[in-house]
Design a protein around this motif. Structure first.
Motif, PDB file in Angstrom:
ATOM      1  N   GLY A 644       0.820  -1.199   0.000  1.00 18.13           N
ATOM      2  CA  GLY A 644       0.000   0.000   0.000  1.00 18.13           C
ATOM      3  C   GLY A 644       0.849   1.242   0.000  1.00 18.13           C
ATOM      4  O   GLY A 644       2.003   1.245  -0.455  1.00 18.13           O
ATOM      5  N   SER A 645       0.302   2.332   0.548  1.00 25.07           N
ATOM      6  CA  SER A 645       1.021   3.600   0.602  1.00 25.07           C
ATOM      7  C   SER A 645       0.507   4.414   1.777  1.00 25.07           C
ATOM      8  O   SER A 645      -0.587   4.191   2.288  1.00 25.07           O
ATOM      9  CB  SER A 645       0.842   4.387  -0.704  1.00 25.07           C
ATOM     10  OG  SER A 645      -0.527   4.720  -0.895  1.00 25.07           O
ATOM     11  N   ALA A 646       1.330   5.355   2.203  1.00 20.78           N
ATOM     12  CA  ALA A 646       0.957   6.285   3.262  1.00 20.78           C
ATOM     13  C   ALA A 646       1.324   7.691   2.817  1.00 20.78           C
ATOM     14  O   ALA A 646       2.391   7.905   2.233  1.00 20.78           O
ATOM     15  CB  ALA A 646       1.674   5.938   4.561  1.00 20.78           C
ATOM     16  N   ASP A 647       0.440   8.643   3.081  1.00 19.78           N
ATOM     17  CA  ASP A 647       0.699  10.044   2.790  1.00 19.78           C
ATOM     18  C   ASP A 647       1.100  10.742   4.090  1.00 19.78           C
ATOM     19  O   ASP A 647       0.368  10.688   5.086  1.00 19.78           O
ATOM     20  CB  ASP A 647      -0.535  10.721   2.194  1.00 19.78           C
ATOM     21  CG  ASP A 647      -0.839  10.221   0.795  1.00 19.78           C
ATOM     22  OD1 ASP A 647       0.092   9.749   0.114  1.00 19.78           O
ATOM     23  OD2 ASP A 647      -2.012  10.278   0.388  1.00 19.78           O
ATOM     24  N   VAL A 648       2.259  11.391   4.063  1.00 23.71           N
ATOM     25  CA  VAL A 648       2.808  12.030   5.255  1.00 23.71           C
ATOM     26  C   VAL A 648       3.112  13.484   4.927  1.00 23.71           C
ATOM     27  O   VAL A 648       3.785  13.780   3.936  1.00 23.71           O
ATOM     28  CB  VAL A 648       4.091  11.316   5.733  1.00 23.71           C
ATOM     29  CG1 VAL A 648       4.627  11.970   6.999  1.00 23.71           C
ATOM     30  CG2 VAL A 648       3.815   9.835   5.964  1.00 23.71           C
ATOM     31  N   GLU A 691       6.556  22.935   3.305  1.00 20.80           N
ATOM     32  CA  GLU A 691       5.959  21.659   3.658  1.00 20.80           C
ATOM     33  C   GLU A 691       5.524  20.937   2.391  1.00 20.80           C
ATOM     34  O   GLU A 691       5.233  21.571   1.373  1.00 20.80           O
ATOM     35  CB  GLU A 691       4.776  21.834   4.615  1.00 20.80           C
ATOM     36  CG  GLU A 691       3.568  22.523   4.037  1.00 20.80           C
ATOM     37  CD  GLU A 691       2.412  22.593   5.029  1.00 20.80           C
ATOM     38  OE1 GLU A 691       2.657  22.475   6.250  1.00 20.80           O
ATOM     39  OE2 GLU A 691       1.263  22.787   4.592  1.00 20.80           O
ATOM     40  N   ALA A 692       5.511  19.635   2.457  1.00 20.27           N
ATOM     41  CA  ALA A 692       5.148  18.830   1.289  1.00 20.27           C
ATOM     42  C   ALA A 692       4.506  17.535   1.759  1.00 20.27           C
ATOM     43  O   ALA A 692       4.823  17.025   2.836  1.00 20.27           O
ATOM     44  CB  ALA A 692       6.385  18.523   0.442  1.00 20.27           C
ATOM     45  N   THR A 693       3.583  17.045   0.948  1.00 19.24           N
ATOM     46  CA  THR A 693       2.981  15.747   1.215  1.00 19.24           C
ATOM     47  C   THR A 693       3.781  14.683   0.482  1.00 19.24           C
ATOM     48  O   THR A 693       3.947  14.745  -0.737  1.00 19.24           O
ATOM     49  CB  THR A 693       1.520  15.700   0.764  1.00 19.24           C
ATOM     50  OG1 THR A 693       0.783  16.682   1.499  1.00 19.24           O
ATOM     51  CG2 THR A 693       0.912  14.325   1.027  1.00 19.24           C
ATOM     52  N   VAL A 694       4.299  13.731   1.238  1.00 14.87           N
ATOM     53  CA  VAL A 694       5.171  12.690   0.703  1.00 14.87           C
ATOM     54  C   VAL A 694       4.428  11.367   0.727  1.00 14.87           C
ATOM     55  O   VAL A 694       3.856  10.981   1.753  1.00 14.87           O
ATOM     56  CB  VAL A 694       6.458  12.582   1.551  1.00 14.87           C
ATOM     57  CG1 VAL A 694       7.329  11.434   1.056  1.00 14.87           C
ATOM     58  CG2 VAL A 694       7.225  13.895   1.519  1.00 14.87           C
ATOM     59  N   ARG A 695       4.417  10.679  -0.399  1.00 18.83           N
ATOM     60  CA  ARG A 695       3.779   9.352  -0.465  1.00 18.83           C
ATOM     61  C   ARG A 695       4.854   8.278  -0.281  1.00 18.83           C
ATOM     62  O   ARG A 695       5.837   8.236  -1.022  1.00 18.83           O
ATOM     63  CB  ARG A 695       3.048   9.156  -1.775  1.00 18.83           C
ATOM     64  CG  ARG A 695       2.435   7.774  -1.945  1.00 18.83           C
ATOM     65  CD  ARG A 695       1.247   7.801  -2.896  1.00 18.83           C
ATOM     66  NE  ARG A 695       0.116   8.509  -2.303  1.00 18.83           N
ATOM     67  CZ  ARG A 695      -1.072   8.683  -2.913  1.00 18.83           C
ATOM     68  NH1 ARG A 695      -1.251   8.200  -4.136  1.00 18.83           N
ATOM     69  NH2 ARG A 695      -2.046   9.347  -2.313  1.00 18.83           N
TER      70      ARG A 695
END
Length: 758
Positions: A644-648, A691-695
Motif C-alpha cells: 500500500g502507501s501512506a501520505d505524510v 511543507e510537502a505531502t510525501v507518499r
C-alpha cells in the motif's frame, strides 16, 4: 575426422528437443553466440531456444565446461593476486564464440585495476536512498564492463544479525525491507551493463566459521526474516545467485535442494543461474548439480574431476547437465541481447562523474548522532570564523577504505579526513597529531578552538577471514583433502593471511587506546567532535556523555575525506540514518560466538530484540540528526496484503535546507512490548519553511505470515497499528490502526502523529 564424429555424437545427445528449423538460423562455428544474441535481440528466437541450439552443437566436454571455472586448479594460490588484475572466466567456448561468465567482485566498486572506490555497502544503506544506490550500481556496472567482465557479484543482501560479523560492511544493515529496497536498486543499476549476482544465499551472517557453521532456523524466521530481501532482489531482475559457504539445517548450501530448488526456483520462479562461493563452496560435484547449483567457481576442481565419469556412468542424468547449461547460456544470451550494445571505454573508470557520485554517496551516508549546544549554537557545523582546529587520531591522516579481502578496491587516489579538511578550510590553522602520545594530543586540543578526533576500525579489526593451516580442509570437500590440492590450498591460506586480516570482531567497543584519547581530548577542549570510522555498530557508552558532537562516517570510499569535510563545515547536510540499532550494551543483542560450529537464527535481533526485551537503545534504528528541524504528520494510508502507501505531511521548521527520511512502521500493539516493523521509507529534502505531502510505498511482508504447508501468505494475527516517524519509535502512543479492506480486528479510526526534529 575423429573430431567431426565426436561433434556429431554430441549433437545427438545434447540436441534432443531442438527444432531443426531453428538450428538453421545459427551461424557457422565461431559465431554461434553472437548470432544467438542478434536473433534474440531481433525477436527471431527466444533465449531458451537460442541456448538449446548452442547446446546442440557442443561436445560433452564443452557442455561440462560450462559448469565450472576455466582456470586450472593450480592457480589456487594466485587467486588473491589475479582477482585484482583480470576477470575470472567460467564456461568460455571459443569455438562457438561463447564468452563465458567473466567475473568481477565489487560491493563497493570494481576490484580489477584502479577503479572508483565507493563507500562500503552499509554506508550507502545509511543514505536510505534507493535512487542514489541505483546510480552507484550503474557506475559499478559500467566500470565492470570496461574492465572486461560481464558479471558482477556486487549485490550482498545478507542480513546483519549481529554487528560483530566481520563482513557487516558489505551488507545493508539489519532490516529486511531496507535491505530489499537498496539491494534491488543496486541490482537494477548494475545489470544495465553486466549480469548482476546476489549473494550469499542464505543465512550467511558470521565470518570465522563460515565454512563449517550449521544454521538452524524455523520456518517463520527463515521465510519472514532472512529470505524476503533475497526474494525482492530476485524480483528486481538478478541474473544470478551465489550460494553461501555455511550449512542450513545440516546441508551445505551448494547441495541444499530445499532452498536452491524448492524455494528459489519453484516458489520464487528464479530462472537465472546459481554459482558457488569460491573454492570452498562446492562439496559434491553431482549432488550440487542435482540440488540446483549450476557453476562451480572459480577453478576446475571437483566438477572437472568427477562430472565426466559421472555422466558416462549415468550417475548424473544428461538432462540435469543440460538444465544447468541452458540456464547459464539463456541468461548470458538474454543479457547480452538486452544490455546497451556499445561497450564503455576505460576512460570512464574513476572519471570525474564517478568520483563526484562517490563523494555524494559518502556525504549522504554520514550519520550525525549527537550535536549539542556549544556556546550560542550547536557545535556543528563548524563556525565560519573558526581559526584553529586540532585534528587528532591514528585514522585522521589515513584514507581508510575498509576490508582488504575480496571486496577490496584500489582507487587511483583516496582522500583522508585530514586532507579533506585542509582542502575545505585553506585559511584555517590545522594542527594534526596521531594521538599516540595522549598528553601531546590533549595539549594540541587545548590550544585549538575545536578538536576533531577521528577513531574507529580498519581492516585489522573486521573484514573477510581467510583459511589458515589450523582448519581441517577435509570437511570442505574430497578434492581439498587430496595430496594434489592440499598443498596449493595451504599456500593460498598463508599467502592470503599476509594481506588479508579481519574476520569477526572481538568486541563492539573502540580500542582502549582510542577511548583514552577521546577522554583526554574532551577533558582538554569542551568543543570536541568525535568521528567514528567503521563498518557496523560501535558502542559509545564509555565516553559519549563527554563529547558534544558525534558522527559515524563509515569507510567512506575514495572521496570520504572530502565528504566528511563538507558535512563538518556545513556545505552539505548530514543525510545519513542508522541502518541498525546502536545499543547501550552488547548483551542486549543476540549471542554471538565467532567459533560456533552451530547456531540458531530466530526472529529476535537488532532493534526488534531491544523492543521485545524493553531495552532503550543509545540510538535507535533509523536515527540521525540534521542541521535543521523537520516535523511530520501521517495524513492517510491505504493497505492490503499486497502492500500500500501512506501520505505524510513533512515540514521544514528550521532556517536552512535539510533532509529527512520519512519512515513508516507497524506493530502489534496488543503485545505488552510492541515490536516495530519497518513497512516503508522515503528520503525528502525541503527548503526552510516549506511543507510537502510525501507518499511512502509500504511493504506488506512484515505484517504477513507464511503457511509452510500451502506456501501461502496471510495477515499475521494481532491488533496492528501504523505510525510515521523519523526513526524506530520508542512509543506507540497516538498510532493509527492499520486499516485493511474487509472486516476484522485490523480496522479503526485515525489520529495524528508528530515527528521529532532531525
Amino acid at each position: 575426422m575423429a573430431g567431426v564424429r565426436r561433434t556429431a555424437r554430441a549433437q545427438k545427445g545434447w540436441g534432443a528437443g531442438t527444432r531443426p528449423a531453428l538450428r538453421k538460423t545459427m551461424a557457422a562455428e565461431g559465431g554461434a553466440f553472437g548470432e544467438a544474441v542478434r536473433a534474440v535481440r531481433a525477436g527471431e528466437l527466444e533465449a531458451d531456444e537460442a541456448a538449446d541450439q548452442m547446446i546442440g552443437r557442443m561436445t560433452d566436454r564443452e557442455v561440462l565446461s560450462l559448469l565450472d571455472g576455466d582456470s586450472h586448479s593450480l592457480l589456487l594460490p594466485l587467486i588473491p593476486v589475479l582477482l585484482g588484475r583480470r576477470p575470472f572466466v567460467a564456461g568460455a567456448v571459443p569455438r562457438l564464440g561463447i564468452p563465458g561468465i567473466r567475473f568481477s567482485d565489487g560491493p563497493r566498486g570494481v576490484v580489477i585495476g584502479a577503479s572508483t572506490a565507493f563507500p562500503v555497502t552499509i554506508a550507502r544503506a545509511a543514505t536510505w536512498d534507493p535512487a542514489l544506490e541505483e546510480r552507484v550500481g550503474h557506475a559499478i556496472g559500467l566500470e565492470t564492463r570496461a574492465r572486461g567482465a560481464n558479471y558482477s557479484a556486487s549485490v550482498c543482501v545478507n542480513l546483519l544479525r549481529h554487528p560483530a560479523w566481520g563482513r557487516a560492511q558489505e551488507c545493508y544493515g539489519e532490516d529486511p525491507v531496507l535491505t530489499g529496497r537498496m539491494g534491488s536498486a543496486l541490482t537494477r543499476g548494475v545489470r544495465v551493463h553486466v549480469m548482476a549476482c546476489v549473494k550469499h544465499f542464505a543465512l550467511n551472517s558470521m565470518e570465522n566459521e563460515r565454512f563449517e557453521v550449521d544454521v538452524s532456523v524455523d520456518e517463520h524466521a527463515l521465510h519472514e526474516v532472512y529470505l524476503p530481501h533475497f526474494k525482492a532482489v530476485v524480483e528486481a531482475g538478478a541474473d544470478s545467485v551465489m550460494t553461501a559457504y555455511n550449512r542450513v539445517r545440516g546441508e551445505y548450501m551448494d547441495i541444499n535442494r530445499p532452498l536452491l530448488t524448492d524455494v528459489l526456483r519453484d516458489e520464487w520462479g528464479f530462472s537465472g543461474f546459481v554459482t558457488s562461493d569460491w573454492v570452498f563452496g562446492t562439496h559434491d560435484a553431482v549432488l550440487s548439480l542435482q540440488a540446483g547449483m549450476d557453476v562451480e567457481m572459480p577453478l576446475r576442481m571437483l566438477r572437472a574431476l568427477d562430472l565426466p565419469g559421472a555422466l558416462n556412468r549415468g550417475d548424473v542424468a544428461r538432462e540435469t547437465v543440460r538444465r544447468s547449461a541452458r540456464r547459464i547460456l539463456r541468461t548470458s544470451v538474454l543479457h547480452a541481447a538486452t544490455r546497451e550494445a556499445a561497450g564503455p571505454g576505460a576512460a570512464l573508470i574513476a572519471c570525474p562523474a564517478h568520483r563526484a557520485l562517490a563523494r555524494q554517496a559518502a556525504a549522504e551516508s554520514i550519520v550525525l548522532l549527537k550535536n549539542e549546544i556549544a556556546g550560542a549554537a550547536p557545535l556543528l557545523p563548524l563556525a565560519p570564523a573558526t581559526g584553529h582546529l586540532a585534528v587528532i587520531g591514528r585514522l585522521a591522516g589515513r584514507a581508510n577504505l575498509g576490508d582488504h579481502g575480496s571486496s577490496r578496491v584500489r582507487p587511483p587516489s583516496a582522500v583522508s579526513p585530514l586532507q579533506g579538511l585542509r582542502e575545505a578550510l585553506p585559511r584555517v590553522r590545522i594542527t594534526a597529531t596521531s594521538g599516540r602520545n595522549v598528553r601531546a594530543a590533549a595539549a594540541a586540543a587545548a590550544d585549538a578552538e575545536t578538536a576533531i578526533v577521528v577513531v574507529g576500525l580498519d581492516q585489522h579489526d573486521e573484514g573477510e577471514s581467510v583459511v589458515t593451516a589450523g582448519v581441517d580442509v577435509g570437511v570442505l570437500g574430497r578434492a581439498f583433502g587430496s595430496g594434489r590440492l592440499r598443498g596449493p590450498l595451504m599456500a593460498l591460506a598463508h599467502l592470503a593471511s599476509r594481506f588479508v586480516r579481519g574476520g569477526d570482531r572481538n568486541s563492539l567497543d573502540l580500542r582502549p587506546s582510542d577511548v583514552r584519547l577521546i577522554r583526554a581530548v574532551a577533558a582538554a577542549n569542551s568543543r570536541t567532535v568525535v568521528v567514528l570510522i567503521g563498518g557496523s555498530a560501535i558502542l559509545t557508552e564509555a565516553w559519549r556523555d563527554r563529547v558534544p558532537a558525534l558522527l559515524l562516517a563509515w569507510y567512506g570510499g575514495m572521496e570520504g575525506g572530502r565528504a566528511l569535510a563538507s558535512v563538518l563545515t556545513g556545505a552539505v547536510e548530514p543525510g545519513g540514518r542508522l541502518p541498525f540499532v546502536l545499543p547501550t550494551d552488547a548483551a542486549h543483542l543476540p549471542p554471538f560466538d565467532s567459533a560456533a560450529k552451530s547456531v540458531i537464527y530466530d526472529d529476535r535481533w537488532g532493534q526488534r530484540r531491544l523492543d521485545g526485551d524493553g531495552h532503550a537503545p543509545a540510538f535507535p534504528f533509523g536515527f540521525g540528526l540534521g542541521y535543521t528541524t523537520i516535523g511530520h504528520r501521517l495524513l492517510d494510508h491505504k493497505f492490503d496484503d499486497a502492500g500500500g502507501s501512506a501520505d505524510v505531511l513533512v515540514t521544514n521548521t528550521g532556517d536552512r535546507e535539510g533532509s529527512t527520511v520519512v519512515q513508516v512502521y507497524a506493530a502489534d500493539v496488543s503485545l505488552r512490548r510492541p515490536v516495530a516493523q519497518l513497512l516503508g521509507f522515503r528520503k525528502v529534502t525541503l527548503q526552510p519553511g516549506v511543507e510537502a505531502t510525501v507518499r511512502v510505498t509500504l511493504d506488506a511482508g512484515p505484517t504477513l505470515q507464511r503457511d509452510p504447508a500451502t506456501r501461502r501468505w496471510a495477515p499475521r494475527a494481532g491488533d496492528w497499528a501504523v505510525l510515521a516517524a523519523q526513526h524506530s519509535p520508542g512509543s506507540w502512543a497516538g498510532a493509527r490502526p492499520l486499516r485493511r479492506p474487509g472486516p476484522g480486528p485490523l480496522t479503526g479510526g485515525e489520529c495524528a502523529v508528530e515527528g521529532s526534529a532531525g
